[in-house]
Enzyme design. Sequence first.
Site, short mmCIF file in Angstrom:
data_model
loop_
_atom_site.label_atom_id
_atom_site.label_comp_id
_atom_site.label_asym_id
_atom_site.label_seq_id
_atom_site.Cartn_x
_atom_site.Cartn_y
_atom_site.Cartn_z
N ASN A 1 -40.22 40.73 35.54
CA ASN A 1 -40.97 41.69 36.35
C ASN A 1 -42.47 41.46 36.13
OD1 ASN A 1 -42.49 44.07 36.96
ND2 ASN A 1 -40.58 45.19 37.19
N HIS B 1 -47.13 44.06 36.03
CA HIS B 1 -48.33 44.35 35.24
C HIS B 1 -49.36 43.23 35.25
CE1 HIS B 1 -46.82 48.21 34.51
NE2 HIS B 1 -45.74 47.77 33.91
N HIS C 1 -42.07 45.67 41.89
CA HIS C 1 -41.87 47.03 42.39
C HIS C 1 -43.05 47.36 43.30
CE1 HIS C 1 -41.12 51.55 41.21
NE2 HIS C 1 -41.14 51.36 42.51
N ARG D 1 -44.72 49.97 44.86
CA ARG D 1 -44.73 51.44 44.77
C ARG D 1 -45.45 52.04 45.96
NH1 ARG D 1 -43.60 53.38 39.21
NH2 ARG D 1 -44.10 55.41 40.09
N ARG E 1 -50.05 50.97 43.23
CA ARG E 1 -50.91 50.92 42.04
C ARG E 1 -50.99 49.53 41.42
NH1 ARG E 1 -47.37 54.46 37.78
NH2 ARG E 1 -47.56 55.99 39.44
N GLU F 1 -37.94 45.95 43.91
CA GLU F 1 -37.66 47.33 43.51
C GLU F 1 -38.42 48.23 44.45
OE1 GLU F 1 -38.88 48.09 39.53
OE2 GLU F 1 -37.50 46.66 38.68
N THR G 1 -41.22 54.21 35.85
CA THR G 1 -40.01 54.85 36.36
C THR G 1 -39.35 55.69 35.27
OG1 THR G 1 -39.75 52.81 37.61
CG2 THR G 1 -37.92 54.37 37.70
N GLU H 1 -28.02 48.83 38.31
CA GLU H 1 -28.86 48.41 37.18
C GLU H 1 -28.87 49.57 36.20
OE1 GLU H 1 -32.69 46.48 37.82
OE2 GLU H 1 -33.49 47.43 36.01
N HIS I 1 -35.42 48.23 31.69
CA HIS I 1 -36.40 49.27 31.37
C HIS I 1 -36.56 49.43 29.86
CE1 HIS I 1 -39.16 52.08 33.16
NE2 HIS I 1 -39.08 52.71 32.01
N1 PXP Z 1 -35.95 47.86 35.97
C1 PXP Z 1 -36.46 48.86 36.73
C2 PXP Z 1 -35.58 49.46 37.76
C3 PXP Z 1 -37.79 49.29 36.57
O1 PXP Z 1 -38.27 50.28 37.34
C4 PXP Z 1 -38.60 48.65 35.60
C5 PXP Z 1 -40.03 49.06 35.45
O2 PXP Z 1 -40.74 48.75 36.59
C6 PXP Z 1 -38.03 47.61 34.85
C7 PXP Z 1 -36.70 47.25 35.03
C8 PXP Z 1 -38.83 46.86 33.83
O3 PXP Z 1 -39.17 47.72 32.79
P1 PXP Z 1 -40.13 47.22 31.65
O4 PXP Z 1 -41.47 46.95 32.29
O5 PXP Z 1 -40.15 48.37 30.68
O6 PXP Z 1 -39.53 45.97 31.08
#
Ligand code: PXP
Length: 249
Positions: free
Chosen positions: A14, A17, A50, A52, A56, A77, A108, A158, A198
């Site tokens: 992901n 960031h 994601h 959003r 952001r 996402e 989330t 998930e 997550h």
């Molecule tokens: N899965 C989902 C559905 C999420 O919303 C997120 C955060 O955007 C993640 C995985 C990844 O989480 P993390 O950034 O804590 O690894």
Amino acid sequence: MHRGIRGLPTLGVNIDHIATIRQARRTVEPDPVAAAVLAELAGADGITVHLREDRRHIQERDVRLLRQTVRTHLNLEMAATDEMLATALDIKPDYVTLVPEKREEVTTEGGLDIVSQTARIGGIVDKLQSAGIPVSLFIDAETAQIESSVKIQAKFIELHTGKYAEAGDETSRDRELASLIAGCEQAMKVGLRINAGHGLTYWNVYPVACLPGMEELNIGHTIVSRAALVGMERAVREMKQAICRQLSA
Ligand code: PXP
């Protein structure tokens, strides 16, 4: 989306960031598209973003370019809204993960409540899957949520690993892991495919990687944090290694 080497799950990186750093200055660097290329070169099995509602971090431009450049698979996402449905049908990611979204949250919080929104979310799942886009539902490992996910015929769930990741002691961590195991067993019985994510880190990922039927882990913050210090390629490579064996904290 398919189990990787030695039956262990694949890694969806992901890159939200990376975009968070760019948006801190509303500039053009670092570019999540470049981050995705580096992540794939280092062994990422998929790229997750994601988009959003408040934009952001990831922007629509990012998702459109990633659709053209990602060589593995692109997991989008998104919130279960009509606006996002239209965007997904237009961009056609390889799969969509529906997540709950609140403007005021830092990230989330909690899984989607499918039980109370079966008809509405079921309608969105149906439209996406009819267009050839498999849907994953980000849910807590609860019996009723899994039952409702089957009812609306989502291909994947998930499992939310946030409570496991945040567990303050071994007893609560073991309890959360047991609940994830029960969720996987229930999902496997009814033919739902299983991802998780997550709050996973280099140190807590291994037990989740070993859960029965686990196909893909979506991991962001810890990888981007490490990438800021040692580079994206090394950060991804080290996460692939962490999925294969327990690291000591
Ligand atoms: N899965 C989902 C559905 C999420 O919303 C997120 C955060 O955007 C993640 C995985 C990844 O989480 P993390 O950034 O804590 O690894």
